[in-house]
Design a protein around this motif. Sequence first.
Motif, PDB file in Angstrom:
ATOM      1  N   VAL A 248      -0.648   7.971  -5.802  1.00 32.60           N
ATOM      2  CA  VAL A 248      -0.142   9.356  -5.946  1.00 32.60           C
ATOM      3  C   VAL A 248      -1.503  10.534  -6.146  1.00 32.60           C
ATOM      4  O   VAL A 248      -1.522  11.142  -5.491  1.00 32.60           O
ATOM      5  CB  VAL A 248       1.007   9.425  -6.714  1.00 32.60           C
ATOM      6  CG1 VAL A 248       1.297  11.000  -6.827  1.00 32.60           C
ATOM      7  CG2 VAL A 248       2.115   8.689  -6.098  1.00 32.60           C
ATOM      8  N   ILE A 249      -2.045  10.000  -7.275  1.00 37.25           N
ATOM      9  CA  ILE A 249      -3.324  10.942  -7.703  1.00 37.25           C
ATOM     10  C   ILE A 249      -4.137  10.801  -6.840  1.00 37.25           C
ATOM     11  O   ILE A 249      -4.718  11.602  -6.498  1.00 37.25           O
ATOM     12  CB  ILE A 249      -3.304  10.434  -9.319  1.00 37.25           C
ATOM     13  CG1 ILE A 249      -2.513  10.370 -10.305  1.00 37.25           C
ATOM     14  CG2 ILE A 249      -4.701  10.885  -9.966  1.00 37.25           C
ATOM     15  CD1 ILE A 249      -2.604   9.664 -11.679  1.00 37.25           C
ATOM     16  N   LYS A 250      -4.666   9.775  -6.280  1.00 39.22           N
ATOM     17  CA  LYS A 250      -5.776   9.521  -5.168  1.00 39.22           C
ATOM     18  C   LYS A 250      -5.353  10.647  -4.186  1.00 39.22           C
ATOM     19  O   LYS A 250      -6.122  11.123  -3.364  1.00 39.22           O
ATOM     20  CB  LYS A 250      -5.769   8.172  -4.752  1.00 39.22           C
ATOM     21  CG  LYS A 250      -6.703   7.299  -5.923  1.00 39.22           C
ATOM     22  CD  LYS A 250      -6.762   5.871  -5.486  1.00 39.22           C
ATOM     23  CE  LYS A 250      -7.413   5.066  -6.625  1.00 39.22           C
ATOM     24  NZ  LYS A 250      -7.239   3.603  -6.275  1.00 39.22           N
ATOM     25  N   ILE A 251      -4.064  10.395  -3.543  1.00 41.08           N
ATOM     26  CA  ILE A 251      -3.453  10.915  -2.509  1.00 41.08           C
ATOM     27  C   ILE A 251      -3.672  12.595  -2.582  1.00 41.08           C
ATOM     28  O   ILE A 251      -3.960  13.400  -1.865  1.00 41.08           O
ATOM     29  CB  ILE A 251      -2.095  10.845  -2.132  1.00 41.08           C
ATOM     30  CG1 ILE A 251      -1.920   9.463  -1.593  1.00 41.08           C
ATOM     31  CG2 ILE A 251      -1.311  11.720  -1.171  1.00 41.08           C
ATOM     32  CD1 ILE A 251      -0.443   8.931  -1.599  1.00 41.08           C
ATOM     33  N   CYS A 252      -3.577  12.884  -3.857  1.00 41.73           N
ATOM     34  CA  CYS A 252      -3.420  14.448  -4.444  1.00 41.73           C
ATOM     35  C   CYS A 252      -5.120  15.039  -4.459  1.00 41.73           C
ATOM     36  O   CYS A 252      -5.209  15.954  -5.060  1.00 41.73           O
ATOM     37  CB  CYS A 252      -2.789  14.750  -5.542  1.00 41.73           C
ATOM     38  SG  CYS A 252      -0.845  14.614  -4.956  1.00 41.73           S
ATOM     39  N   GLY A 253      -5.813  14.180  -4.163  1.00 40.56           N
ATOM     40  CA  GLY A 253      -7.440  14.350  -3.915  1.00 40.56           C
ATOM     41  C   GLY A 253      -8.516  14.185  -5.175  1.00 40.56           C
ATOM     42  O   GLY A 253      -9.472  14.344  -5.241  1.00 40.56           O
ATOM     43  N   PHE A 254      -7.829  13.253  -6.140  1.00 38.01           N
ATOM     44  CA  PHE A 254      -8.733  12.940  -7.267  1.00 38.01           C
ATOM     45  C   PHE A 254      -9.478  11.739  -6.850  1.00 38.01           C
ATOM     46  O   PHE A 254      -9.108  10.876  -6.087  1.00 38.01           O
ATOM     47  CB  PHE A 254      -7.786  12.654  -8.483  1.00 38.01           C
ATOM     48  CG  PHE A 254      -7.143  13.819  -9.128  1.00 38.01           C
ATOM     49  CD1 PHE A 254      -7.833  14.648 -10.019  1.00 38.01           C
ATOM     50  CD2 PHE A 254      -6.009  14.335  -8.689  1.00 38.01           C
ATOM     51  CE1 PHE A 254      -7.232  15.925 -10.368  1.00 38.01           C
ATOM     52  CE2 PHE A 254      -5.332  15.440  -9.178  1.00 38.01           C
ATOM     53  CZ  PHE A 254      -6.030  16.209  -9.858  1.00 38.01           C
ATOM     54  N   SER A 255     -10.526  11.557  -7.549  1.00 39.66           N
ATOM     55  CA  SER A 255     -11.283  10.389  -7.555  1.00 39.66           C
ATOM     56  C   SER A 255     -11.423   9.592  -9.167  1.00 39.66           C
ATOM     57  O   SER A 255     -10.895  10.267  -9.941  1.00 39.66           O
ATOM     58  CB  SER A 255     -12.693  10.615  -7.174  1.00 39.66           C
ATOM     59  OG  SER A 255     -13.497  11.409  -8.074  1.00 39.66           O
ATOM     60  N   ASN A 256     -12.113   8.562  -9.171  1.00 46.55           N
ATOM     61  CA  ASN A 256     -12.315   7.789 -10.342  1.00 46.55           C
ATOM     62  C   ASN A 256     -10.947   7.433 -11.031  1.00 46.55           C
ATOM     63  O   ASN A 256     -10.827   7.747 -12.142  1.00 46.55           O
ATOM     64  CB  ASN A 256     -13.471   8.599 -10.986  1.00 46.55           C
ATOM     65  CG  ASN A 256     -14.683   8.462 -10.634  1.00 46.55           C
ATOM     66  OD1 ASN A 256     -15.155   7.883  -9.720  1.00 46.55           O
ATOM     67  ND2 ASN A 256     -15.453   9.794 -10.721  1.00 46.55           N
TER      68      ASN A 256
ATOM     69  N   GLU B  58       1.671   2.488  -8.345  1.00 47.43           N
ATOM     70  CA  GLU B  58       2.059   3.490  -7.306  1.00 47.43           C
ATOM     71  C   GLU B  58       1.456   4.802  -7.977  1.00 47.43           C
ATOM     72  O   GLU B  58       0.853   5.722  -6.745  1.00 47.43           O
ATOM     73  CB  GLU B  58       3.507   3.650  -7.135  1.00 47.43           C
ATOM     74  CG  GLU B  58       3.990   2.272  -6.356  1.00 47.43           C
ATOM     75  CD  GLU B  58       5.339   2.290  -6.284  1.00 47.43           C
ATOM     76  OE1 GLU B  58       6.004   1.925  -5.674  1.00 47.43           O
ATOM     77  OE2 GLU B  58       6.292   3.057  -7.296  1.00 47.43           O
ATOM     78  N   LEU B  59       1.424   5.156  -8.928  1.00 45.21           N
ATOM     79  CA  LEU B  59       1.068   6.499  -9.496  1.00 45.21           C
ATOM     80  C   LEU B  59      -0.338   6.700  -9.328  1.00 45.21           C
ATOM     81  O   LEU B  59      -0.907   7.709  -8.987  1.00 45.21           O
ATOM     82  CB  LEU B  59       1.495   6.793 -11.125  1.00 45.21           C
ATOM     83  CG  LEU B  59       1.299   8.324 -11.466  1.00 45.21           C
ATOM     84  CD1 LEU B  59       2.263   9.214 -10.591  1.00 45.21           C
ATOM     85  CD2 LEU B  59       1.504   8.539 -12.994  1.00 45.21           C
ATOM     86  N   SER B  60      -1.059   5.584  -9.440  1.00 43.85           N
ATOM     87  CA  SER B  60      -2.468   5.801  -9.150  1.00 43.85           C
ATOM     88  C   SER B  60      -2.662   6.337  -7.790  1.00 43.85           C
ATOM     89  O   SER B  60      -3.644   6.869  -7.657  1.00 43.85           O
ATOM     90  CB  SER B  60      -3.255   4.335  -9.267  1.00 43.85           C
ATOM     91  OG  SER B  60      -3.311   3.960 -10.883  1.00 43.85           O
TER      92      SER B  60
ATOM     93  N   ILE C 293       0.786  -1.201  -0.088  1.00 44.27           N
ATOM     94  CA  ILE C 293      -0.066   0.252   0.034  1.00 44.27           C
ATOM     95  C   ILE C 293       1.008   1.114   0.039  1.00 44.27           C
ATOM     96  O   ILE C 293       1.770   1.134   0.929  1.00 44.27           O
ATOM     97  CB  ILE C 293      -1.025   0.059   1.234  1.00 44.27           C
ATOM     98  CG1 ILE C 293      -1.765  -1.154   1.156  1.00 44.27           C
ATOM     99  CG2 ILE C 293      -1.603   1.214   1.377  1.00 44.27           C
ATOM    100  CD1 ILE C 293      -2.860  -1.309  -0.105  1.00 44.27           C
ATOM    101  N   PHE C 294       0.538   2.212  -0.966  1.00 46.57           N
ATOM    102  CA  PHE C 294       1.392   3.317  -0.790  1.00 46.57           C
ATOM    103  C   PHE C 294       0.750   4.373  -0.355  1.00 46.57           C
ATOM    104  O   PHE C 294      -0.329   4.912  -1.016  1.00 46.57           O
ATOM    105  CB  PHE C 294       1.525   3.580  -2.542  1.00 46.57           C
ATOM    106  CG  PHE C 294       2.508   4.465  -2.831  1.00 46.57           C
ATOM    107  CD1 PHE C 294       4.020   4.176  -3.055  1.00 46.57           C
ATOM    108  CD2 PHE C 294       2.643   5.736  -3.120  1.00 46.57           C
ATOM    109  CE1 PHE C 294       5.310   4.665  -3.297  1.00 46.57           C
ATOM    110  CE2 PHE C 294       3.706   6.694  -3.357  1.00 46.57           C
ATOM    111  CZ  PHE C 294       4.940   6.246  -3.560  1.00 46.57           C
TER     112      PHE C 294
END
Length: 269
Positions: A231-239, A227-229, A8-9
């Motif tokens: 990262v994108i979630k961590i930065c507030g994005f969904s879907n 991992e990049l998926s 888990i990242f």
Amino acid sequence: MKNISTQIFTEYHFRQREDRRRFLFSETWQQNLPQVFEDVPGYYKMGNIIASFGIWELWVHQFMGLIHVQPYDHVLDIAAGTNDLGLRLLRRDPTLQITAIDRSKEMQEHGRFLARKQNFIIESYIQDVHCLPFPDDSFDAVTIQAASRHLQLDKLFPEIHRVLKPGGWFYHCDMLKPNYQIIQAAYLEFLKLSVALTARLFGASKISRGCNVYFSDVIKEFYTPEELSHVIKICGFSNVKCNKSIWGGMVGFHSAQKSYSEQFAKPPT
């Protein structure tokens, strides 16, 4: 083939990774890359095609298939380079409003020349992309192609999220770290060789020729598609969705959305 760890990242891992990337590459990012991109505008696209043995065009075609925008949408293309992606979008739908931002004046000058040659207008900003000069909720879509490995994602991705309209989409494509170690090792060695040979073929500067090791190392320290998926979630994005190219994720294509609910989360002005 041994698979690279898929633990888990977390946000902690993300901050650690970005701090390490800054420690390793800040000098190259600030001093060498601007000179490299002064050198390459005229042969940038062809150089990518030759260095990848033609696979570059396949990757761009795959990425274009991921991008879904509506007529008259306002699209921000980050680290736009010579406007290759923006021009492809305009050829597909001339009603789009494309804004390009890149810190390389030379790349954007060539991009504006190509746009004029094709009778398109692309609004251009020459500026560091880590601090976007646009109001909140400005764009229907944001794109970035083949650039994020040279950037600080803990600064850039929150900025992208900020300037997207609620419900807007972020589309990302870049060379990533393959999932399997044996593929990663072969891939990185190939990159060193192909970048060096392409630079010599086009008569690139000494600095450009000397960056072949950097282009390999920066991917070694980057992210796998999974991992990049995170990262994108961590930065507030969904879907968040991820499609990988062949060969263990050497190139990844991500799409992500800014939640509609955020338009109701802001205090009234």
